[in-house]
Every structure is written in structure tokens, then in C-alpha cells.
Design an enzyme around this catalytic site. Structure first.
Site, PDB file in Angstrom:
ATOM      1  N   GLY A  72      38.912  84.651 -49.758  1.00  0.00           N
ATOM      2  CA  GLY A  72      38.598  84.077 -48.538  1.00  0.00           C
ATOM      3  C   GLY A  72      37.875  82.844 -48.558  1.00  0.00           C
ATOM      4  CG  ASN A 152      28.694  86.232 -43.387  1.00  0.00           C
ATOM      5  OD1 ASN A 152      28.922  85.162 -42.378  1.00  0.00           O
ATOM      6  ND2 ASN A 152      28.020  86.003 -44.521  1.00  0.00           N
ATOM      7  CD  GLN A 180      32.155  90.177 -44.011  1.00  0.00           C
ATOM      8  OE1 GLN A 180      32.237  91.413 -43.766  1.00  0.00           O
ATOM      9  NE2 GLN A 180      31.662  89.767 -45.117  1.00  0.00           N
ATOM     10  CB  SER A 200      38.666  87.605 -48.290  1.00  0.00           C
ATOM     11  OG  SER A 200      38.202  87.927 -49.913  1.00  0.00           O
ATOM     12  CB  THR A 238      51.531  82.132 -62.362  1.00  0.00           C
ATOM     13  OG1 THR A 238      52.116  81.345 -63.168  1.00  0.00           O
ATOM     14  CG2 THR A 238      52.113  83.345 -62.307  1.00  0.00           C
ATOM     15  CB  CYS A 326      29.457  85.194 -52.051  1.00  0.00           C
ATOM     16  SG  CYS A 326      29.966  84.824 -50.122  1.00  0.00           S
TER      17      CYS A 326
END
Length: 407
Positions: A72, A152, A180, A200, A238, A326
Site C-alpha cells: 500500500g 485506518n 483499509q 495492499s 522482478t 506502521c
């Protein structure tokens, strides 16, 4: 020892069995580089494109409009910074709500340092942003509006279609941070009318390190990561094929079971709210009705620091939080709660976020221990002499409003 009672699902979630089953073969058998032209690589490419198609279907998007990211934060950063760079010829003004996640706030601050202007639109006490206030903040040189679809910290779910309609009418790009929201409430990018949407995986029982950005073609934002030109030249590196497959499986599962799971989660959430509000000196934050199904958030008066309450409950095996895990060190909850008008008295903020793996017995366990934990902390605080009554870190702050300086 009792198994922890995990009630911090807005921070991260347990990977579902379906997501894990989709990922495991891609770690051991289908491990090829999807850019390689030989068979093992092309098998990985096929798995990647199947995941892209699945994510697109879950969000109401076209396959060509889904770009995989690391999560996210990258998706939000890419939407804000990339769209601002792409639209530079039009102007240098951006608009966001005052209750955005730091994954949007920090890029906006970076743009301000480079000469852009940012206007933060105030939310009401429940965390809602009105279309009228948003429209008043848009100027002829506005290039992007970014609004968090589901908050959130307080769980409020915005009326995204109404906000996007304002931007469409004013011919301004609209980004919805749905980190969220996705997997918990319906997210249909076409019905929303959004230009950019971030999701996310680990918020809906997919793996960490996997996310996606929906972007309408040809208005794809400028790339932030340069290199080998993967993701159709939009995002080098990648691709995380197992992560993409796990995200696709988890999102499809969440969408398929949303009605059933939402009803059960809302019932447990409402029990948490009813029990907490019965304690006294506990205030519900966020919108009482327009909120995430498993999300309950509170102000607890008379407890000086959120960490004291969180740690007290953790000592009983209950995992909850005060806001954004976070960015706990930077007091993520503070800017959201301050924007909603809280901060005049010392308080603790408490967030309980449930998932399909929680049970009624776990809700009982929480409620049986919440009141005694709060009572004990209040008594401890009352016994401390000479304490600053204002409470460290909770000075009065005025909510941001349209037209005032952003940060």
C-alpha cells in the site's frame, strides 16, 4: 499459556488458507522469472497474468489497469508523486483530506518542499469529508485529489463516489487510498469513478510485500522505480509472483464471502462498542454507522498514554493498538484524532480491529478485561502527584480546513 487474542487486523492479517495454497507452488516449482522466454519463465508469467486478471475482476477494473507493487505504501506514493509529476504542465496544487495515512501525507510534504501547494480538507467530527468542502478546495491548477476510502485510525468509510464525482466534474484526477477498504467493503473502481486506487494484500489475509495500483490508461502515473521495465514499463523490478497470486486469491475470497463475513464482523464489532461505551469515560471515534465492519475505535479519558493501555491488555494476551502500527513511533493516530477535534485533555486511543478468525469468545475475553484495565490505569494516574494536567503530546490543535496551510 493462552494463545494471543489478536484484534489488530487493521495493522496486518493472518494469511488465509486459499492465499497460502496459491503461493506455495510458486516458491518451489513455478519459481521462474516471468520476464524469461523459456518455459519455466513463461509459466511464471502466466501465473502473474492470471493473478492480475483476478485482482482486476475483484476491483471492477480491466486487467490492463492493474499494476503490481510492494504494498500500500508504494501504491500510495506512486499515485501521488507520479500523478503530480505527470500533470506538472497543468499546475502544482494538490488536495487531500486532513485524515490521510502517512503514505499519502509524506509524499505531499515532499512535493511541498519542491514548490507544490497542498490543501488539506477538514473532516467532520466523525471523520467524513463533505463533497462541498472538497469542491471548494479545488482550484484551476489542482492536479490531484487524494482521499482515504476507509480510515485506518477511526474506521470511517467515505462516500467515495460522491467525492470522485466532484473531481470528475472539475476535471481533476482522483486517487482513493483503499488499503483499509479493499476486501472489507465493496470496492468497484468503475462505480466509484476513481482514476487511481491503492490496495495492499496483507490487509485482507494476503501476504505482506504485495500490493497493487489501479490506474486508468492512458493516465498512468510516472514511474518511481527505474530499471528493467517490468509491469509494461511502469514499475521496474522482478515481479513478486507468489505475492501477486496470494493477493489475488485472498481478495477473491474476501469479495466472495463479503456479505456473510461483514454481517458477522459487524455483530462482533457492535458488541465491542456497546461493552466499551458502558465503561464510562470511553468515547467512540469515527462514524457510528459508516464504518468498517470489524473496526471499533475509542478515546479513553483519564488514561494519559495509549501505550499504557495497549501494554496492559497485551499483558493479558490481547493484541490491540492505538492507531497505525506502521507509524506508531510518529504518533500516526495523533494527527487523525487532532483533525477530528480531539486533543484538549489527556486520553488514550484504542483501536480494536477484528477479522473472520476472531470469535465471540474472544470478544467476551476482551470485554471482561477492558474495564478492569482502564480502572487500574485511572487509579494509578490519580495517585501520581504533580502531573501536568494537559497531558504530554495532547496539546489543543485546530483541525485543518480547506484553504489553510497543509502541514
Amino acid at each position: 499459556m493462552r494463545k494471543p487474542v489478536y484484534m489488530d487486523n487493521s495493522a496486518t492479517t493472518r494469511v488465509s488458507d486459499e492465499a497460502l495454497a496459491a503461493m506455495l507452488p510458486l516458491f518451489r516449482e513455478g519459481y521462474g522469472n516471468p520476464s524469461a522466454i523459456y518455459g519455466l519463465g513463461q509459466d511464471a508469467f502466466k501465473a502473474l497474468e492470471e493473478a492480475r486478471a483476478s485482482v482486476a475482476a475483484s476491483l471492477g477494473a480491466l486487467k490492463s489497469e492493474i499494476f503490481f507493487t510492494s504494498g500500500g505504501t508504494e501504491s500510495d506514493n506512486w499515485a501521488v508523486l507520479g500523478a503530480a509529476e505527470q500533470a506538472l504542465a497543468k499546475g502544482r496544487h494538490l488536495v487531500a483530506s486532513a485524515v490521510e495515512h502517512n503514505a499519502v501525507r509524506r509524499p505531499l510534504q515532499k512535493l511541498e518542499s519542491k514548490g507544490y501547494e497542498v490543501t488539506l480538507v477538514a473532516a467532520d467530527k466523525a471523520g467524513n469529508v463533505s463533497p462541498e468542502d472538497l469542491e471548494s478546495a479545488i482550484r484551476p491548477d489542482t492536479v490531484l485529489v487524494s482521499v482515504i476510502a476507509a480510515n485506518n485510525v477511526v474506521g470511517t468509510v467515505q462516500d467515495v463516489p460522491a467525492l470522485a464525482a466532484v473531481c470528475r466534474r472539475r476535471k481533476v484526477l482522483f486517487h482513493a487510498d483503499a488499503v483499509q477498504a479493499a476486501g472489507h467493503v465493496p470496492v468497484d473502481v468503475r462505480a466509484w469513478g476513481a482514476d487511481l486506487v491503492s490496495v495492499s494484500a496483507h490487509k485482507f489475509h494476503g501476504p505482506k510485500g504485495a500490493g497493487a495500483l489501479f490506474s486508468k490508461i492512458p493516465r498512468r502515473p510516472e514511474s518511481l522505480i527505474l530499471g528493467g521495465g517490468q509491469e509494461k514499463g511502469a514499475r521496474s523490478g522482478t515481479e513478486n509472483v507468489p505475492g501477486a497470486a496470494g493477493m489475488a486469491a485472498a481478495l477473491a475470497e474476501a469479495v466472495r464471502n463479503m456479505d456473510r463475513d461483514s454481517a458477522r464482523l459487524s455483530s462482533m464489532r457492535d458488541r465491542v462498542i456497546e461493552g466499551a461505551l458502558g465503561i464510562g469515560g470511553v468515547i467512540l471515534t469515527g462514524d457510528p454507522a459508516r464504518r468498517l465492519p470489524g473496526h471499533a475505535s475509542f478515546i479513553v479519558e483519564g488514561v494519559r498514554h495509549s501505550a499504557l493501555l495497549i501494554n496492559a491488555l497485551n499483558g493479558m494476551g490481547i493484541c490491540v493498538s492505538s492507531g497505525s502500527a506502521c507509524s506508531a513511533a510518529s504518533k500516526e493516530a495523533d494527527h487523525v484524532l487532532a483533525a477530528l477535534g480531539y486533543g484538549w485533555e489527556p486520553f488514550a486511543s484504542l483501536r480494536v480491529s477484528l477479522s473472520v478468525y476472531n470469535t465471540d469468545e474472544e470478544v467476551d475475553y476482551l470485554l471482561d478485561r477492558l474495564a478492569p484495565a482502564i480502572r487500574k490505569l485511572r487509579l494509578q494516574r490519580a495517585g501520581v502527584k504533580g502531573e501536568d494536567p494537559g497531558g504530554e503530546g495532547h496539546r489543543p490543535r485546530r483541525p485543518a480546513s480547506a484553504g489553510q496551510p497543509a502541514f
